[in-house]
Design an enzyme around this catalytic site. Structure first.
Site, PDB file in Angstrom:
ATOM      1  N   HIS A  40       0.805  -1.227   0.000  1.00 44.69           N
ATOM      2  CA  HIS A  40       0.000   0.000   0.000  1.00 44.69           C
ATOM      3  C   HIS A  40       0.843   1.285   0.000  1.00 44.69           C
ATOM      4  CE1 HIS A  40      -3.672  -2.317   0.929  1.00 44.69           C
ATOM      5  NE2 HIS A  40      -2.961  -2.955   1.851  1.00 44.69           N
TER       6      HIS A  40
HETATM    7  O1  RIB Z   1      -4.513   0.324   4.986  1.00 44.55           O
HETATM    8  C1  RIB Z   1      -3.129   0.260   4.730  1.00 44.55           C
HETATM    9  C2  RIB Z   1      -2.385   1.198   5.615  1.00 44.55           C
HETATM   10  O2  RIB Z   1      -2.516   0.770   6.959  1.00 44.55           O
HETATM   11  C3  RIB Z   1      -0.865   1.203   5.345  1.00 44.55           C
HETATM   12  O3  RIB Z   1      -0.349   2.476   5.652  1.00 44.55           O
HETATM   13  C4  RIB Z   1      -0.338   0.193   6.325  1.00 44.55           C
HETATM   14  O4  RIB Z   1       1.024   0.460   6.715  1.00 44.55           O
HETATM   15  C5  RIB Z   1      -1.254   0.401   7.488  1.00 44.55           C
HETATM   16  O5  RIB Z   1      -0.724   1.464   8.242  1.00 44.55           O
END
Ligand code: RIB
Ligand code: CA
Length: 314
Positions: free
Chosen positions: A236
């Site tokens: 992500h």
């Molecule tokens: O939903 C994904 C996010 O949540 C990313 O930033 C991951 O590191 C968690 O923090």
């Protein structure tokens, strides 16, 4: 050369974003990195940031921010990232220097001292960023944009409607989306396309020192992602850095995005006004698609660079 500040909660995918940014000192000058409670407690995510920076021999300022959200208590995500917040590798002993000031003040001073506008890279709950913009509103004019991983227009992950970073601190996110600072939003709509395959992860195992670290991190994260229905785990946070390095591999639309701070099922939802004539001017470039092959190649190339000792602040 883009001046950037990274706010994060390492976090396996945060680590990939940090490593990739460090691998491109010819494009990104990292003014500093700050941590905020999110995936794990502030202490744990700060230790994880220290470990990553120490591992590659970086010399980048690191500052600790807020323990938790503006209003509600912090709910960490050990189910995704493990008890340490970055389970998988063993980093051994050793430390890394930490700024004595709270990150919000430190970031403010760094931005105001920088002759160029600064890009904020937000990879975590937006608590630090919201406090920065509210405490020092004059900083808004010195920020080029906020490239963030957060939210999702079509769906959530923490709840059917809300993504973790926004759900953790919806009040902070509301402040940021209403600040007037331009946003590039890497929400779940694009980040869940931004995967590295099991085979690509396996190719890192014996390729080099930093690649092996990434193998250990991504192997754990990929296994952890299976419980959420992912075969290849989305990286992500890397999207927020990848857009800065290769915007051409993404596609998106400019939208007005708002955040629900209600107490009900919509809490933490990010929703876009997609009507032909929206009620407000667009405040975000909402990324909707990415060329997966080129995205994953960006990470693998960055790791190869770091294996050869090519990195920022070293
Ligand atoms: O939903 C994904 C996010 O949540 C990313 O930033 C991951 O590191 C968690 O923090
Ligand atoms: Ca994160």
């Amino acid at each position: 050369m883009r001046q950037i500040w990274i706010d994060c909660d390492p976090g396996h995918d945060d680590a990939m974003a940090i490593l990739t940014a460090c691998a491109h000192p010819e494009k990104l000058h990292i003014l500093g990195i700050s941590t905020v409670g999110g995936n794990q407690t502030l202490h744990k995510v700060t230790q994880n940031a220290k470990n990553v920076l120490r591992f590659i021999g970086a010399d980048i300022p690191l500052a600790m921010g807020q323990q938790g959200p503006l209003v509600k208590p912090l709910n960490t995500a050990p189910e995704a990232h493990g008890e340490s917040g970055m389970d998988g590798p063993y980093f051994g002993d050793g430390d890394y220097p930490l700024a004595s000031e709270n990150a919000v003040v430190y970031i403010y001073r760094q931005i105001m001292a920088c002759p160029d506008k600064v890009t904020l890279v937000a990879l975590a709950p937006l608590t630090n960023i919201a406090l920065l913009l509210r405490t020092f509103p004059e900083v808004c004019g010195r920020i080029d944009c906020i490239s963030m991983m957060g939210g999702g227009i079509s769906h959530g992950n923490c709840t059917p409607l809300a993504e973790f970073n926004i759900y953790a601190d919806p009040e902070a996110a509301h402040i940021v989306f209403h600040s007037g600072v331009p946003i590039v939003m890497s929400g779940l709509d694009v980040t869940e396309q931004a995967t590295v395959t099991v085979a690509q992860i396996g190719s890192l195992q014996n390729r080099g020192r930093v690649s092996h670290l990434a193998y250990e991190l991504l192997h754990f994260y990929n296994e952890s992602g299976r419980q959420f229905g992912f075969t290849d785990s989305p990286v992500h946070d890397l999207c927020a850095v990848a857009w800065l390095l290769a915007p051409e591999i993404f596609r998106g639309s400019r939208r007005f995005v708002d955040v629900s701070t209600d107490e009900g099922a919509s809490r933490g939802q990010t929703f876009a006004d997609c009507r032909p004539v929206p009620a407000h001017p667009a405040n975000a470039l909402v990324l909707e698609g990415v060329d997966r092959e080129r995205f994953s190649a960006l990470l693998l190339d960055a790791l190869a660079r770091l294996d050869r000792g090519y990195h920022a602040g070293g």
